[in-house]
Write an enzyme that holds these catalytic residues in place. Structure first.
Site, mmCIF file in Angstrom:
data_model
loop_
_atom_site.group_PDB
_atom_site.id
_atom_site.type_symbol
_atom_site.label_atom_id
_atom_site.label_comp_id
_atom_site.label_asym_id
_atom_site.label_seq_id
_atom_site.Cartn_x
_atom_site.Cartn_y
_atom_site.Cartn_z
ATOM 1 N N SER A 176 18.222 44.770 36.144
ATOM 2 C CA SER A 176 17.411 45.897 34.515
ATOM 3 C C SER A 176 18.241 46.357 33.679
ATOM 4 O O SER A 176 17.518 48.076 33.493
ATOM 5 C CB SER A 176 16.516 46.097 36.054
ATOM 6 O OG SER A 176 16.297 45.964 36.673
ATOM 7 N N ARG A 191 23.072 46.102 26.254
ATOM 8 C CA ARG A 191 23.635 47.526 26.310
ATOM 9 C C ARG A 191 23.188 48.020 27.383
ATOM 10 O O ARG A 191 22.067 47.418 28.342
ATOM 11 C CB ARG A 191 23.306 48.627 25.212
ATOM 12 C CG ARG A 191 21.631 48.201 25.097
ATOM 13 C CD ARG A 191 21.417 49.195 23.969
ATOM 14 N NE ARG A 191 19.733 48.521 23.432
ATOM 15 C CZ ARG A 191 18.701 49.057 23.906
ATOM 16 N NH1 ARG A 191 18.682 50.027 25.063
ATOM 17 N NH2 ARG A 191 17.728 48.739 22.971
ATOM 18 N N ASP A 229 14.079 42.893 35.984
ATOM 19 C CA ASP A 229 13.400 43.782 37.428
ATOM 20 C C ASP A 229 11.565 43.119 36.558
ATOM 21 O O ASP A 229 10.266 42.651 37.754
ATOM 22 C CB ASP A 229 13.588 44.775 37.712
ATOM 23 C CG ASP A 229 13.110 46.076 36.588
ATOM 24 O OD1 ASP A 229 13.373 45.826 35.548
ATOM 25 O OD2 ASP A 229 13.053 47.106 37.544
HETATM 26 MG MG MG Z 1 14.458 49.332 40.496
#
Ligand code: MG
Ligand code: ADP
Length: 494
Positions: A176, A191, A229
């Site tokens: 994520s 990044r 995610d």
């Molecule tokens: Mg999470």
């Protein structure tokens, strides 16, 4: 005799006067301070205000940025990343799959046995916190740690789970952070966010890094799907409810993903038929607009963060930052209005010492004397003997910060609905739009999630609100990544 009485009376009166003067002086000083504290609070509240009109401007700005990000690479602060997920789970997925979720304070490893129409038959998971030093160390150290935890977990697999003979285990990797995907199972890190900062991983293919680490553990496994995610949550949500069109995460950080039609993505040059759909990972944490209500505390927090100038939306709505904003305002009140006495309590100067779960506990304190606030102030800042008045100010601060965050999140969701043309009743009859929600902030900060839901209703209006719902998709991202590994399995043709 008379003289003595007069004398005593005079002395007494003088003393009383002196005491009264001191008391009055103290009272004036105290109420001046209190007035100053109130003024700081009031100014902060005004700067954080999110009237409906402002939220609609924020939503419009979100829609505009979405278009710009889809039109060209780098066209917007919103990356609008192509996820390569063009087939969401149908509900027919079968077999054993693993998922690994890296994206914040903890990482999770999940084992799922999918039983086709029977859905998720068995599932087990483990959750491990990431040592702080690994968040800012080297790529190998981080991935070796993760791979070793994965290897331990795979070893514990029992007979409830079955890898078909001749196949390797398959893994859905939820990562994520912003990644430029090059296929469903590869992508380069753009990044870090959320307190991670590992230089040598930026620009690298995170799947290749994980694959090498897994090999170093002697584990033989396919990394079949690399997903964000939000994309995982969308997949998990869709598996349960076909009306899910978008997913929003509110945890340590924040992000959103939604289902876009391929023809509305001018920058997409792949071979996907224009009639198909594609999941877009918005990376909405980096959204920024002149309509966002930012305060001096937000500017200072940003300037002192690991990623100044970036993730501005995230820094005012997500769990990593809300408590810290409250601390900054409290610090100002301690310094300028002396609300905690003549000296500023040293602990109040420590950045990030007030975590959002503690802020939320204080905000939810329903006791008459605000005992939770009292004990949190004592435990966290070592401030004892707070007055009820001061504790009330603390709750008020939590309320201002949480309300701003929740209302802005709702505005973001409204922006997505607008982009999809689902914000009015003119869409097709009986059409439902469900937003799958996940993340610790959304799940545990009830005042926040209640406010978010009410604000969304306020924004879409009575007529449309019946066709729009937000739904908690518990650990959607873990199951979702496993489902996406299944729907993109190496063995599909077999
Ligand atoms: Mg999470
Ligand atoms: P991550 O975002 O790190 O993947 P989660 O979705 O579990 O993990 O979110 C964890 C975050 O949620 C924490 O960093 C914290 O900011 C927030 N959070 C957790 N519990 C609470 C709580 N009780 N009240 C408010 N926020 C919470």
């Amino acid at each position: 005799m008379g003289k003595v009485v007069v004398c005593a009376t005079v002395i007494g009166a003088t003393a009383a006067c002196a005491v009264a003067t001191v008391l009055i002086h103290r009272y004036v000083k105290k109420s001046k301070r209190w007035g100053k504290a109130k003024a700081i609070l009031k100014e902060f509240e005004e700067k954080c205000a999110t009237p409906t009109l402002k939220l609609k401007q924020v939503a419009d700005a979100m829609t505009v940025e979405m278009h710009a990000g889809l039109a060209s690479e780098g066209g917007s602060k919103l990356k609008m990343l192509i996820s390569f997920v063009d087939n969401l789970p149908t509900g027919n997925e079968e077999g054993l799959y693993y998922s690994l979720d890296l994206g914040g304070t903890n990482f999770r490893v999940l084992r799922v046995q999918l039983g086709g129409k029977d859905g998720v038959v068995n599932t087990e998971f483990t959750e491990v916190s990431i040592p702080a030093n690994l968040m800012v160390g080297t790529s190998n150290e981080l991935f070796d740690y993760i791979a070793s935890e994965l290897a331990k977990f795979v070893k514990e697999e029992n007979e409830d789970y079955k890898v078909p003979p001749g196949r390797k285990r398959e893994l859905g990797f939820t990562f994520s952070f912003p990644v430029m995907q090059t296929s469903i199972s590869s992508g380069n890190l753009i990044r870090w966010t959320k307190g991670f900062n590992i230089d040598d991983a930026v620009g690298q293919d995170v799947v290749a890094e994980l694959r090498s680490a897994i090999e170093r553990q002697g584990l033989d496994m396919h990394i079949t799907a690399l997903v964000n995610d939000t994309v995982g949550t969308l997949a998990g949500g869709r598996h349960k409810n076909k009306d899910v069109v978008a997913a929003v995460i509110l945890g340590t950080g924040t992000n959103a993903a939604y289902v876009e039609s391929a023809q509305a993505i001018p920058k997409w040059h792949g071979d996907l038929p224009k009639s198909r759909e594609m999941v877009i990972n918005m990376e909405w944490g980096n959204f920024r607009s002149s309509h966002l209500p930012l305060t001096e505390y937000d500017y200072a927090l940003d300037a002192e963060s690991l990623n100044p100038g970036e993730q501005i939306f995230e820094k005012i709505i997500s769990g990593m930052y809300l408590g810290e904003i409250v601390r900054r305002v409290l610090y100002k009140m301690a310094e300028e209005a002396l609300i905690f006495g003549e000296t500023v309590p040293p602990k109040l100067k420590v950045p990030s010492i007030l975590r959002t779960p503690d802020m939320s506990a204080m905000h939810h304190d329903s006791s008459a004397d605000l005992n939770v606030v009292k004990s949190k102030l004592k435990d966290i800042f070592e401030i004892s003997d707070t007055s009820l008045q001061v504790r009330k100010v603390v709750v008020e601060l939590c309320n201002i910060v949480a309300t701003r965050g929740a209302r802005l999140s709702a505005a973001g969701i409204f922006g997505i609905l607008k982009k999809l043309g689902r914000d009015t009743t003119s869409g097709s009859e009986g059409q439902k739009s469900v937003i799958a929600m996940d993340g610790g902030l959304y799940e545990h900060y009830t005042e926040y999630s209640k406010c978010l839901e009410n604000t969304l209703t306020e924004l879409v209006g009575e007529d449309v609100s019946g066709s729009i719902a937000v739904e908690h998709s518990n650990d959607g991202s873990g199951i979702g990544a496993a489902l996406l590994a299944a729907s993109h399995s190496h063995y599909l043709d077999a």
